[in-house]
Structure formats: C-alpha cells, structure tokens
Design an enzyme around this catalytic site. Structure first.
Site, PDB file in Angstrom:
ATOM      1  N   ASP A 255       0.867  -1.192   0.000  1.00 10.69           N
ATOM      2  CA  ASP A 255       0.000   0.000   0.000  1.00 10.69           C
ATOM      3  C   ASP A 255       0.904   1.242   0.000  1.00 10.69           C
ATOM      4  O   ASP A 255       1.711   1.409   0.918  1.00 10.69           O
ATOM      5  CB  ASP A 255      -0.889  -0.036   1.259  1.00 10.69           C
ATOM      6  CG  ASP A 255      -1.825   1.154   1.373  1.00 10.69           C
ATOM      7  OD1 ASP A 255      -1.895   1.977   0.438  1.00 10.69           O
ATOM      8  OD2 ASP A 255      -2.503   1.254   2.419  1.00 10.69           O
TER       9      ASP A 255
ATOM     10  N   GLY B 229       4.822   9.175   0.771  1.00 12.73           N
ATOM     11  CA  GLY B 229       5.338  10.543   0.681  1.00 12.73           C
ATOM     12  C   GLY B 229       5.504  11.155   2.060  1.00 12.73           C
ATOM     13  O   GLY B 229       6.473  11.876   2.330  1.00 12.73           O
ATOM     14  N   ASP B 230       4.568  10.859   2.951  1.00 12.44           N
ATOM     15  CA  ASP B 230       4.653  11.407   4.311  1.00 12.44           C
ATOM     16  C   ASP B 230       5.889  10.862   5.035  1.00 12.44           C
ATOM     17  O   ASP B 230       6.603  11.595   5.723  1.00 12.44           O
ATOM     18  CB  ASP B 230       3.382  11.064   5.102  1.00 12.44           C
ATOM     19  CG  ASP B 230       2.155  11.708   4.494  1.00 12.44           C
ATOM     20  OD1 ASP B 230       2.285  12.802   3.917  1.00 12.44           O
ATOM     21  OD2 ASP B 230       1.061  11.115   4.586  1.00 12.44           O
TER      22      ASP B 230
ATOM     23  N   GLY C 185      -1.930   0.709   5.157  1.00 13.52           N
ATOM     24  CA  GLY C 185      -2.305   1.915   5.912  1.00 13.52           C
ATOM     25  C   GLY C 185      -1.221   2.963   5.855  1.00 13.52           C
ATOM     26  O   GLY C 185      -0.037   2.658   5.688  1.00 13.52           O
TER      27      GLY C 185
END
Ligand code: RIB
Length: 305
Positions: free
Chosen positions: A244, A249-250, A285
């Site tokens: 996933d 990016g975070d 997630g």
C-alpha cells in the site's frame, strides 16, 4: 543519534479505506474486498513517522470534538507525539479522507473539516514550539495563510522549514523564499510553479526553474534533488514488495526532516528518506508501515552499493 525536535503544523484525518480489485467508473458498482478506519492526515502521518524515527515531535492542528478526533489524539499520544497544540473544536467535525486502494495504489478525497480551523492565529499560539524546533515540517492540508504564518515565524527564529506542497496548489514566490527544502512529487512540482502538468516540460526543466533546494519524489524511482549550486542528483528507489503506497510521501518527508534536524547533508538525508518510504509501502495503511530508526538503519545496512 541526535533526537531532533520537529514541530509539525498540519492536518489530522481519519482515513476511511476501501480496498477494491478495480475502481468503479461513474454509475458503476463493484464489490470491494475490505474496509478499515485508520489514523491519517498528512500532518499527523508526518508527525508519527518523525517520532518513530527518533525525533521529539510536537503536533499543531485541530480535530473535531467527536469520536474520531478523540481517537486520533490518543493515537498521536501513543506514538509519543506532543499534542499540547492539538485543539478539539466544536464548530467542525474531524477531517476525513476517503481512500480507495486498488492493487497497492491509492486515490484519495479529503474532507478537511476541523483542519480548516488552523488559522494564522492558532499558529501564533504555537510560536514557542516553532522557536524551539530544529525543523518545522509543513504540508498544504491546512489553509495557506496558516502555512505562510508558520514559515514567517520559523524565519524569525532561523528554524529551517521543510514544505511538502501536497495537495498541489500554485505557491507564492514569497512563501517559497522562506522554505529551506520543498518536497513535491512531479505533478505537484508543475502545479507549485504554476505550470500545466498535462503539458508539462521535462521535470529536469521544472527543477531548474526553481531556485531553492528541492527534493522531488518519484514513487518507486526514488527521488531527485537539486542543491544550491543547481546540480540535480538522482537517488534511486529501493526494491520492495508493495502492499500500500498510502503515506509513502509522508514517511519520505518526515525522514528528510529528521535527517536535516540531525545536520545531515542532502545526499545522506535523501537516501535515508527514500529508504524509509520504501519500507513504509510494505505494510497496509498510511501509518502501518512507517519504520523505526532501527528498521531504516538495518535496511540500509543490508544494501550493497
Ligand atoms: O498522504 C496520505 C494522507 O493523505 C492520508 O492519510 C489522508 O488522510 C490524506 O491526508
């Protein structure tokens, strides 16, 4: 290793995640394969990723005075994020993101809710947390005037700002001038510079149009970064099993901020950031796969140069 102090000013969302073998077209219904309610929001995700990577993190933001808000604040606390500047507000509900995951890739609709209550005044109330930080980390899921105020206050104290310009909007040059490192993906880079991403120039040309320090993320291809002298360097991605990509990016932004806070140069910081984001996509997630400091070091230790 040094535990940098990072202040994250940004969004806090509950992610409503639907897994599907195929995204339906307009008017079509398909059967999904799973549904989960998970903590998210670019701000909160980056705060959690920084904390797992060993930083002392303060989060500044707003949630609604509701069940999602209470749960998200508790989850931040469980991740050792200081929530003294996270305010539950009564006039809006907690932000949510409706996420569809199809074969590991995602599409997202964010309904900002309480995140839009992060005003310049609220940012001013967190001045002490900005002043004390080694790095201030920002995204664009809160109103732009609040982002601009955070950049202004950080500048007053000489605190470097890492700005993740997502979701994409054209950004004023004055705001960008106060940012130490800006971190768009290819699409966000075009929008940020007020170009049409559909008719976009080669991204190398776009990179040259921006005069500051930049790390452009490019999914599984890693990242490209440009330094003050104008040279562009490619940090290739690391091969992993993708489950996933939400939150990759975070994680990349958080890891970059942590390394800048530790005083690393761009080459080391970007390599670490790309490795952390590679690990993040191996689990489900936005926050599920965010690695710890030890996990990133172990992963990089196994890479043969
Ligand atoms: O970057 C991923 C995040 O974007 C999700 O957690 C979602 O909340 C949206 O803000």
């Amino acid at each position: 290793m040094k535990q940098p102090r990072i202040t994250v000013i940004g969004s806090i969302n509950m992610d409503l995640v639907t897994e599907t073998p195929r995204v339906p077209t307009i008017g079509e219904t398909v059967l999904g394969t799973g549904f989960s309610t998970l903590p998210g929001g670019k701000g909160a995700n980056q705060a959690v990723a920084c904390a797992r990577l060993g930083a002392q993190v303060t989060m500044v933001g707003c949630v609604g005075d509701d069940g999602f808000g209470a749960e998200l604040v508790q989850r931040l606390q469980e991740e050792n994020v200081n929530v003294d500047y996270v305010e539950p507000i009564t006039h809006a509900s907690t932000g949510i993101a409706s996420i569809v995951v199809e074969n590991g890739d995602n599409s997202i609709i964010v309904v900002p809710g309480a995140n839009h209550a992060v005003t310049p005044e609220k940012v001013q109330q967190a001045e002490e947390a900005i002043k004390q930080a080694d790095v201030v980390l920002l995204q664009l899921e809160i109103p732009l005037p609040a982002v601009a105020e955070a950049v202004r206050i950080a500048g007053k104290y000489g605190v470097p700002v890492v700005l993740n310009p997502a979701p994409a909007i054209a950004l004023p040059a004055e705001l960008l001038a106060g940012v130490a490192v800006v971190t768009p993906n290819e699409y966000e880079l075009a929008i940020m510079l007020n170009r049409n991403p559909e008719q976009t120039e080669d991204f190398h040309e776009l990179l040259q149009m921006y005069s500051g320090v930049i790390m452009m993320t490019k999914g599984g291809d890693g990242a490209y970064y440009k330094q003050q002298d104008g040279s562009v360097v490619h940090q290739p991605g690391f091969q992993v099993n993708v489950v996933d990509t939400t939150g990759a990016g975070d994680t990349c932004n958080a890891a970059l901020a942590v390394m800048i806070g530790r005083g690393a140069d761009m080459a080391a910081a970007v390599r670490y950031a790309v490795a952390a984001s590679a690990l993040s996509v191996t689990k489900f997630g936005a926050q599920g796969g965010m690695p710890t400091e030890q996990e990133v070091e172990q992963f990089l230790g196994q890479i043969k140069e």
